[in-house]
Design an enzyme around this catalytic site. Sequence first.
Site, short mmCIF file in Angstrom:
data_model
loop_
_atom_site.label_atom_id
_atom_site.label_comp_id
_atom_site.label_asym_id
_atom_site.label_seq_id
_atom_site.Cartn_x
_atom_site.Cartn_y
_atom_site.Cartn_z
N ASN A 209 13.84 -30.37 63.75
CA ASN A 209 14.50 -29.17 63.67
C ASN A 209 13.45 -28.51 64.70
O ASN A 209 12.60 -28.54 65.31
CB ASN A 209 15.00 -27.94 62.32
CG ASN A 209 13.49 -27.96 61.12
OD1 ASN A 209 12.72 -27.46 61.89
ND2 ASN A 209 13.31 -28.08 60.14
N LYS A 340 15.98 -19.44 43.46
CA LYS A 340 14.85 -20.50 43.37
C LYS A 340 13.85 -19.08 42.96
O LYS A 340 12.37 -19.05 43.11
CB LYS A 340 14.32 -19.99 45.15
CG LYS A 340 15.38 -21.18 45.76
CD LYS A 340 14.75 -21.30 46.72
CE LYS A 340 16.27 -22.59 47.85
NZ LYS A 340 16.10 -23.09 48.80
O1 PMT Z 1 8.20 -22.28 63.09
P1 PMT Z 1 8.68 -21.05 63.83
O2 PMT Z 1 9.40 -21.52 65.75
O3 PMT Z 1 8.55 -20.41 64.37
O4 PMT Z 1 10.36 -20.72 63.44
C1 PMT Z 1 10.13 -19.75 62.40
C2 PMT Z 1 11.51 -20.43 61.29
C3 PMT Z 1 12.79 -19.82 61.23
C4 PMT Z 1 11.22 -21.37 60.94
C5 PMT Z 1 10.71 -19.11 59.93
O5 PMT Z 1 11.15 -17.87 59.91
C6 PMT Z 1 11.93 -19.30 58.64
O6 PMT Z 1 12.76 -18.81 58.78
N1 PMT Z 1 11.91 -20.46 58.20
C7 PMT Z 1 12.56 -21.29 57.03
C8 PMT Z 1 13.46 -22.12 57.48
C9 PMT Z 1 14.45 -22.49 56.10
O7 PMT Z 1 13.84 -23.27 55.68
O8 PMT Z 1 15.40 -21.56 55.93
P2 PMT Z 1 16.19 -21.95 53.76
O9 PMT Z 1 17.17 -20.95 54.21
O10 PMT Z 1 16.69 -23.81 55.26
O11 PMT Z 1 15.23 -22.42 53.20
C10 PMT Z 1 14.68 -21.83 52.45
C11 PMT Z 1 12.95 -21.17 51.98
O12 PMT Z 1 13.63 -22.79 50.83
C12 PMT Z 1 11.69 -21.63 52.87
O13 PMT Z 1 10.79 -20.82 52.20
C13 PMT Z 1 11.91 -23.74 53.46
O14 PMT Z 1 10.22 -23.05 52.74
C14 PMT Z 1 12.40 -23.98 51.67
N2 PMT Z 1 12.75 -25.42 51.44
C15 PMT Z 1 14.21 -25.97 52.05
C16 PMT Z 1 13.83 -27.23 51.40
C17 PMT Z 1 13.32 -27.85 50.93
N3 PMT Z 1 13.76 -29.18 50.66
N4 PMT Z 1 12.12 -26.62 50.41
C18 PMT Z 1 11.66 -25.86 50.28
O15 PMT Z 1 10.57 -25.06 50.56
#
Ligand code: PMT
Length: 403
Positions: A209, A340
């Site tokens: 991504n 979570k």
């Molecule tokens: O890296 P940059 O370019 O600065 O961009 C920053 C960002 C947009 C990546 C950051 O601000 C951000 O939003 N990070 C989380 C991105 C994400 O995966 O969001 P999500 O809504 O899909 O996941 C929710 C949470 O679960 C996140 O804390 C993620 O780390 C966690 N997760 C997700 C999937 C997984 N299999 N395991 C996880 O722990």
Amino acid sequence: MRVALGVGGGIAAYKAAELARLLAERGAAVEVIMTAAAQQFVRPLTFAALTGRRVITALFPNEEADALTAAIEHIRVAQENDLLLVAPATADLMAKFARGIADDFLTTLYLAFRGPVLLAPAMNVNMWHHPATQENLGVLRARGHRIIGPGEGTLACGMAGPGRMAEPEEIAEIVFAALSRRRDLEGETVLVTAGPTREALDPVRYLSNRSSGKMGYALAQAALERGAEVILISGPVHLAPPAGAKVVRVETAVEMRRAVLEHLEPATIIVKAAAVADYHVARVPSHKLKKTAARISLELEPTPDILAELGQKKGDRLLIGFAAETENLREEARRKLASKNCDMIVANLVGPEGAAFESDDNEVVLALATGEFIEVPRASKREIADRIFDEALKLRLALHASR
Ligand code: PMT
């Protein structure tokens, strides 16, 4: 509070004298370093009189000086000061800092300095907009440095636009704010995840991504500067890791989970800024997929949800997750907070209207376990990182008080 004030060669150097006076008046010990060009605009004696200290004007001040003392003076200044402020930060200084060129006292000090760095740029509007300056600015921001200004207005050259050095009062406020909260994470171990994961499709292709790691690295930098021990678990990114962090590099979601669990024990605050892939190919073929005329489909399986697992194992730790959403920011943040078992969710908007991925800035909503929402308007990722820690520390007190 000890501030090393680097003064670059620009007409705004005269404003740096007022800045030195304000800092000293409010109790900071100010050690001034002037570049050769700065000394063409203001005499060192002005700064010496305002700060009550000798002003550093050269790497090797004179032939009689003890060579050894001169050779390590920049290390002493780097170790003795709490913060490095450069005002005015000229285009030349920014370029040298960005590239690591160390050819005078200030640029050498910059490389040796480990604390927070604040830069107040000042230059002609065309110089400011030049792609070279903007590129250097991006590098310095990504390194976690705080950029103050520049303001807009009529410049010394007669042109109008951005390029005026921020006013000394504004800079002094930001310096004292940075100094006063500097050590409030002392004693904490902050575990930060950053960047994307890469999920192999075959030996040469992968799913990933747009995460650049900038948000996570800004969090790591902020935590370090506020006195924490930092463990940074990073997916593949092109950023230099903040000095002082223990960096663990991973590639896949499975590797990230393993690294997080291995480093969980000492952590007191966990911040999951990484954009972890939600799906992967469970069994990666050992040979490159051959191109044929036929359609192919990929069978993907969910990756382990690291955040959800941490929610079950967190104990007394403060658990901060992120949510990257294209709509319904608050609802999604609230849902992730509960499902979570997090203490805080940092929700950011992605897609055409959002600035979350790749950019230097962000704009977030913090959803707290107390049921509150806090809107944080657009600011640099470094400022957002500080705000997240400010609110996290308040939240911990509120959660303890309610138990
Ligand atoms: O890296 P940059 O370019 O600065 O961009 C920053 C960002 C947009 C990546 C950051 O601000 C951000 O939003 N990070 C989380 C991105 C994400 O995966 O969001 P999500 O809504 O899909 O996941 C929710 C949470 O679960 C996140 O804390 C993620 O780390 C966690 N997760 C997700 C999937 C997984 N299999 N395991 C996880 O722990």
